[in-house]
Scaffold this active site. Structure first.
Site, PDB file in Angstrom:
ATOM      1  N   PRO A   1       0.956  -1.274   0.089  1.00 31.06           N
ATOM      2  CA  PRO A   1       0.107   0.044   0.151  1.00 31.06           C
ATOM      3  C   PRO A   1       0.745   1.232  -0.073  1.00 31.06           C
ATOM      4  O   PRO A   1       1.864   1.416   0.483  1.00 31.06           O
ATOM      5  CB  PRO A   1      -0.765   0.023   1.452  1.00 31.06           C
ATOM      6  CG  PRO A   1      -0.146  -1.091   2.180  1.00 31.06           C
ATOM      7  CD  PRO A   1       0.568  -2.090   1.271  1.00 31.06           C
ATOM      8  N   ASN A   2       0.381   2.242  -0.714  1.00 26.01           N
ATOM      9  CA  ASN A   2       0.939   3.567  -0.822  1.00 26.01           C
ATOM     10  C   ASN A   2       2.139   3.636  -1.683  1.00 26.01           C
ATOM     11  O   ASN A   2       2.536   4.875  -1.984  1.00 26.01           O
ATOM     12  CB  ASN A   2       0.932   4.217   0.559  1.00 26.01           C
ATOM     13  CG  ASN A   2      -0.217   4.424   1.284  1.00 26.01           C
ATOM     14  OD1 ASN A   2      -1.226   5.041   0.752  1.00 26.01           O
ATOM     15  ND2 ASN A   2      -0.365   3.812   2.506  1.00 26.01           N
TER      16      ASN A   2
ATOM     17  N   ARG B   1       7.464   0.708  13.404  1.00 27.04           N
ATOM     18  CA  ARG B   1       7.949   0.385  12.023  1.00 27.04           C
ATOM     19  C   ARG B   1       9.175  -0.920  12.436  1.00 27.04           C
ATOM     20  O   ARG B   1       9.708  -1.192  11.538  1.00 27.04           O
ATOM     21  CB  ARG B   1       8.781   1.423  11.247  1.00 27.04           C
ATOM     22  CG  ARG B   1       7.441   2.194  10.701  1.00 27.04           C
ATOM     23  CD  ARG B   1       8.029   3.441  10.002  1.00 27.04           C
ATOM     24  NE  ARG B   1       7.089   4.573   9.696  1.00 27.04           N
ATOM     25  CZ  ARG B   1       6.050   4.762   8.883  1.00 27.04           C
ATOM     26  NH1 ARG B   1       5.611   3.597   8.174  1.00 27.04           N
ATOM     27  NH2 ARG B   1       5.209   5.761   9.244  1.00 27.04           N
TER      28      ARG B   1
ATOM     29  N   ASP C   1       1.680 -15.175   6.818  1.00 31.97           N
ATOM     30  CA  ASP C   1       1.352 -16.628   6.589  1.00 31.97           C
ATOM     31  C   ASP C   1       1.301 -16.935   4.953  1.00 31.97           C
ATOM     32  O   ASP C   1       1.606 -18.119   4.530  1.00 31.97           O
ATOM     33  CB  ASP C   1      -0.266 -17.025   6.988  1.00 31.97           C
ATOM     34  CG  ASP C   1      -0.106 -17.019   8.523  1.00 31.97           C
ATOM     35  OD1 ASP C   1       0.933 -17.169   9.243  1.00 31.97           O
ATOM     36  OD2 ASP C   1      -1.284 -17.236   9.045  1.00 31.97           O
TER      37      ASP C   1
ATOM     38  N   ARG D   1      13.203   4.748  12.118  1.00 36.95           N
ATOM     39  CA  ARG D   1      12.112   5.594  12.215  1.00 36.95           C
ATOM     40  C   ARG D   1      11.231   5.164  13.435  1.00 36.95           C
ATOM     41  O   ARG D   1      11.638   4.856  14.506  1.00 36.95           O
ATOM     42  CB  ARG D   1      11.295   5.279  10.953  1.00 36.95           C
ATOM     43  CG  ARG D   1      11.929   5.714   9.768  1.00 36.95           C
ATOM     44  CD  ARG D   1      11.216   5.415   8.326  1.00 36.95           C
ATOM     45  NE  ARG D   1      10.008   6.283   8.358  1.00 36.95           N
ATOM     46  CZ  ARG D   1       9.336   6.031   7.415  1.00 36.95           C
ATOM     47  NH1 ARG D   1       9.169   5.040   6.595  1.00 36.95           N
ATOM     48  NH2 ARG D   1       8.133   6.872   7.322  1.00 36.95           N
TER      49      ARG D   1
ATOM     50  N   ASN E   1       8.137  -5.671  -0.394  1.00 31.61           N
ATOM     51  CA  ASN E   1       7.944  -4.395   0.300  1.00 31.61           C
ATOM     52  C   ASN E   1       6.441  -4.308   0.452  1.00 31.61           C
ATOM     53  O   ASN E   1       5.436  -3.511  -0.201  1.00 31.61           O
ATOM     54  CB  ASN E   1       8.170  -3.242  -0.361  1.00 31.61           C
ATOM     55  CG  ASN E   1       8.159  -1.970   0.522  1.00 31.61           C
ATOM     56  OD1 ASN E   1       7.866  -2.024   1.509  1.00 31.61           O
ATOM     57  ND2 ASN E   1       8.915  -0.912  -0.001  1.00 31.61           N
TER      58      ASN E   1
ATOM     59  N   TYR F   1      11.081   9.016   0.830  1.00 29.61           N
ATOM     60  CA  TYR F   1      11.237   7.908  -0.250  1.00 29.61           C
ATOM     61  C   TYR F   1      11.744   8.318  -1.620  1.00 29.61           C
ATOM     62  O   TYR F   1      11.636   7.466  -2.612  1.00 29.61           O
ATOM     63  CB  TYR F   1       9.643   7.366  -0.590  1.00 29.61           C
ATOM     64  CG  TYR F   1       9.090   6.815   0.764  1.00 29.61           C
ATOM     65  CD1 TYR F   1       9.394   5.549   1.244  1.00 29.61           C
ATOM     66  CD2 TYR F   1       7.964   7.479   1.590  1.00 29.61           C
ATOM     67  CE1 TYR F   1       8.990   5.092   2.442  1.00 29.61           C
ATOM     68  CE2 TYR F   1       7.588   6.964   2.721  1.00 29.61           C
ATOM     69  CZ  TYR F   1       8.059   5.601   3.108  1.00 29.61           C
ATOM     70  OH  TYR F   1       7.458   5.117   4.300  1.00 29.61           O
TER      71      TYR F   1
ATOM     72  N   HIS G   1       4.111  -4.411   8.932  1.00 27.88           N
ATOM     73  CA  HIS G   1       4.070  -4.380  10.478  1.00 27.88           C
ATOM     74  C   HIS G   1       2.905  -4.718  11.239  1.00 27.88           C
ATOM     75  O   HIS G   1       2.599  -4.654  12.399  1.00 27.88           O
ATOM     76  CB  HIS G   1       4.348  -2.938  10.949  1.00 27.88           C
ATOM     77  CG  HIS G   1       5.379  -2.043  10.168  1.00 27.88           C
ATOM     78  ND1 HIS G   1       6.494  -2.509  10.149  1.00 27.88           N
ATOM     79  CD2 HIS G   1       5.276  -1.097   9.245  1.00 27.88           C
ATOM     80  CE1 HIS G   1       7.335  -1.753   9.422  1.00 27.88           C
ATOM     81  NE2 HIS G   1       6.722  -0.976   8.878  1.00 27.88           N
TER      82      HIS G   1
ATOM     83  N   ARG H   1       4.811  11.050  -2.726  1.00 29.18           N
ATOM     84  CA  ARG H   1       4.772  10.726  -1.344  1.00 29.18           C
ATOM     85  C   ARG H   1       5.948  11.073  -0.543  1.00 29.18           C
ATOM     86  O   ARG H   1       6.900  10.393  -0.776  1.00 29.18           O
ATOM     87  CB  ARG H   1       4.427   9.094  -1.202  1.00 29.18           C
ATOM     88  CG  ARG H   1       4.252   8.510   0.310  1.00 29.18           C
ATOM     89  CD  ARG H   1       4.269   7.172   0.207  1.00 29.18           C
ATOM     90  NE  ARG H   1       4.076   6.697   1.369  1.00 29.18           N
ATOM     91  CZ  ARG H   1       4.204   5.525   1.962  1.00 29.18           C
ATOM     92  NH1 ARG H   1       4.738   4.379   1.150  1.00 29.18           N
ATOM     93  NH2 ARG H   1       4.134   5.048   3.194  1.00 29.18           N
TER      94      ARG H   1
ATOM     95  N   SER I   1      13.098   3.018   3.029  1.00 22.26           N
ATOM     96  CA  SER I   1      13.644   3.571   4.102  1.00 22.26           C
ATOM     97  C   SER I   1      14.278   2.672   5.287  1.00 22.26           C
ATOM     98  O   SER I   1      13.853   1.583   5.144  1.00 22.26           O
ATOM     99  CB  SER I   1      12.244   4.551   5.065  1.00 22.26           C
ATOM    100  OG  SER I   1      11.420   3.599   5.422  1.00 22.26           O
TER     101      SER I   1
ATOM    102  N   GLU J   1      12.699  -9.332   2.045  1.00 20.30           N
ATOM    103  CA  GLU J   1      11.930  -8.357   2.424  1.00 20.30           C
ATOM    104  C   GLU J   1      12.627  -6.963   2.156  1.00 20.30           C
ATOM    105  O   GLU J   1      13.714  -6.777   2.519  1.00 20.30           O
ATOM    106  CB  GLU J   1      11.472  -8.332   3.873  1.00 20.30           C
ATOM    107  CG  GLU J   1      10.734  -7.227   4.638  1.00 20.30           C
ATOM    108  CD  GLU J   1      10.486  -7.412   6.045  1.00 20.30           C
ATOM    109  OE1 GLU J   1      10.491  -8.553   6.513  1.00 20.30           O
ATOM    110  OE2 GLU J   1      10.421  -6.413   6.681  1.00 20.30           O
TER     111      GLU J   1
ATOM    112  N   HIS K   1      12.656  -2.732   2.283  1.00 20.59           N
ATOM    113  CA  HIS K   1      12.018  -1.195   2.527  1.00 20.59           C
ATOM    114  C   HIS K   1      13.015   0.121   2.013  1.00 20.59           C
ATOM    115  O   HIS K   1      14.362  -0.355   1.952  1.00 20.59           O
ATOM    116  CB  HIS K   1      11.881  -1.143   4.019  1.00 20.59           C
ATOM    117  CG  HIS K   1      10.970  -2.078   4.770  1.00 20.59           C
ATOM    118  ND1 HIS K   1       9.742  -2.152   4.696  1.00 20.59           N
ATOM    119  CD2 HIS K   1      11.326  -3.171   5.507  1.00 20.59           C
ATOM    120  CE1 HIS K   1       9.098  -3.076   5.464  1.00 20.59           C
ATOM    121  NE2 HIS K   1      10.340  -3.730   5.760  1.00 20.59           N
TER     122      HIS K   1
ATOM    123  N   ALA L   1       3.213  -0.828   5.047  1.00 25.67           N
ATOM    124  CA  ALA L   1       2.635  -0.865   6.448  1.00 25.67           C
ATOM    125  C   ALA L   1       2.094  -2.205   7.057  1.00 25.67           C
ATOM    126  O   ALA L   1       2.095  -2.529   7.932  1.00 25.67           O
ATOM    127  CB  ALA L   1       1.402   0.325   6.594  1.00 25.67           C
TER     128      ALA L   1
HETATM  129  C1  DQA Z   1       8.165   0.962   3.531  1.00 24.37           C
HETATM  130  C2  DQA Z   1       8.324   1.339   5.393  1.00 24.37           C
HETATM  131  C3  DQA Z   1       7.051   1.195   5.853  1.00 24.37           C
HETATM  132  O1  DQA Z   1       7.134   1.429   7.438  1.00 24.37           O
HETATM  133  C4  DQA Z   1       5.844   2.267   5.433  1.00 24.37           C
HETATM  134  O2  DQA Z   1       4.582   2.047   6.193  1.00 24.37           O
HETATM  135  C5  DQA Z   1       5.771   1.994   3.923  1.00 24.37           C
HETATM  136  C6  DQA Z   1       7.096   1.926   3.469  1.00 24.37           C
HETATM  137  C7  DQA Z   1       9.419   1.608   3.270  1.00 24.37           C
HETATM  138  O3  DQA Z   1       9.696   1.190   1.967  1.00 24.37           O
HETATM  139  O4  DQA Z   1      10.356   2.056   3.718  1.00 24.37           O
HETATM  140  O5  DQA Z   1       4.766   1.983   3.387  1.00 24.37           O
HETATM  141  O6  DQA Z   1       8.055  -0.377   3.666  1.00 24.37           O
END
Ligand code: DQA
Length: 150
Positions: free
Chosen positions: A11-12, A112, A88, A108, A75, A24, A81, A19, A103, A99, A101, A78
């Site tokens: 998401p996002n 997170r 699963d 942070r 990635n 990012y 977390h 954003r 950031s 995995e 990220h 959110a």
């Molecule tokens: C993220 C870090 C997450 O905590 C955050 O909710 C994101 C982006 C990152 O790529 O740094 O949406 O996964």
């Protein structure tokens, strides 16, 4: 034929470019995806890259890795977390998973710092912006090559 890897953005991440650019960066998702596709091709892999804001859609795609992909880069945004369902699904897909990220989540907010996915991943890459994905492609390619040799 090149092995297929699944690269998922949660998401996002469709809002990359606008954003929180201080966190990012300025690259759009399309620009990041082009870099991922090129890096995968250079490593002899075919990247199937997708983004969703929906937990259920991500779960379905992760499940498909069981039959359709050699490995997974995720990635989960959110959902990293919060989502037991995604963790699963990663476990059920039973494919090497990295995995990612953009950031450095550990620098942070405390919420997170915990990941439900981490225990199932072969490794975690965070803090390098778009390059986190490219490092993950290289790491997964090396891992798959190593697995094939043994
Ligand atoms: C993220 C870090 C997450 O905590 C955050 O909710 C994101 C982006 C990152 O790529 O740094 O949406 O996964």
């Amino acid at each position: 034929m090149a092995q297929s890897i699944l690269v998922l953005h949660g998401p996002n991440l469709n809002m990359l470019g606008t954003r929180e650019p201080g966190t990012y960066g300025h690259d759009t998702l399309a620009a990041v995806n082009q870099q991922i596709a090129d890096r995968a091709q250079a490593a002899g892999l075919n990247a199937d890259i997708r983004q969703s804001n929906s937990e259920g859609e991500l779960v379905g795609w992760i499940q498909s890795a069981l039959t359709d992909h050699a490995g997974l880069i995720i990635n989960a945004g959110a959902y990293t977390h919060t989502s037991l369902a995604i963790a699963d699904a990663v476990r059920a897909a039973a494919k090497p998973t990295i995995e990612v990220h953009m950031s450095n989540v550990h620098a942070r907010e405390a919420f997170r710092h915990h990941s439900y996915i981490a225990a199932t991943a072969i490794g975690i890459i965070c803090g390098f912006g778009a390059m986190s994905y490219l490092l993950a492609v290289d790491a997964l390619a090396a891992h798959l090559a190593e697995t094939e040799r043994s």
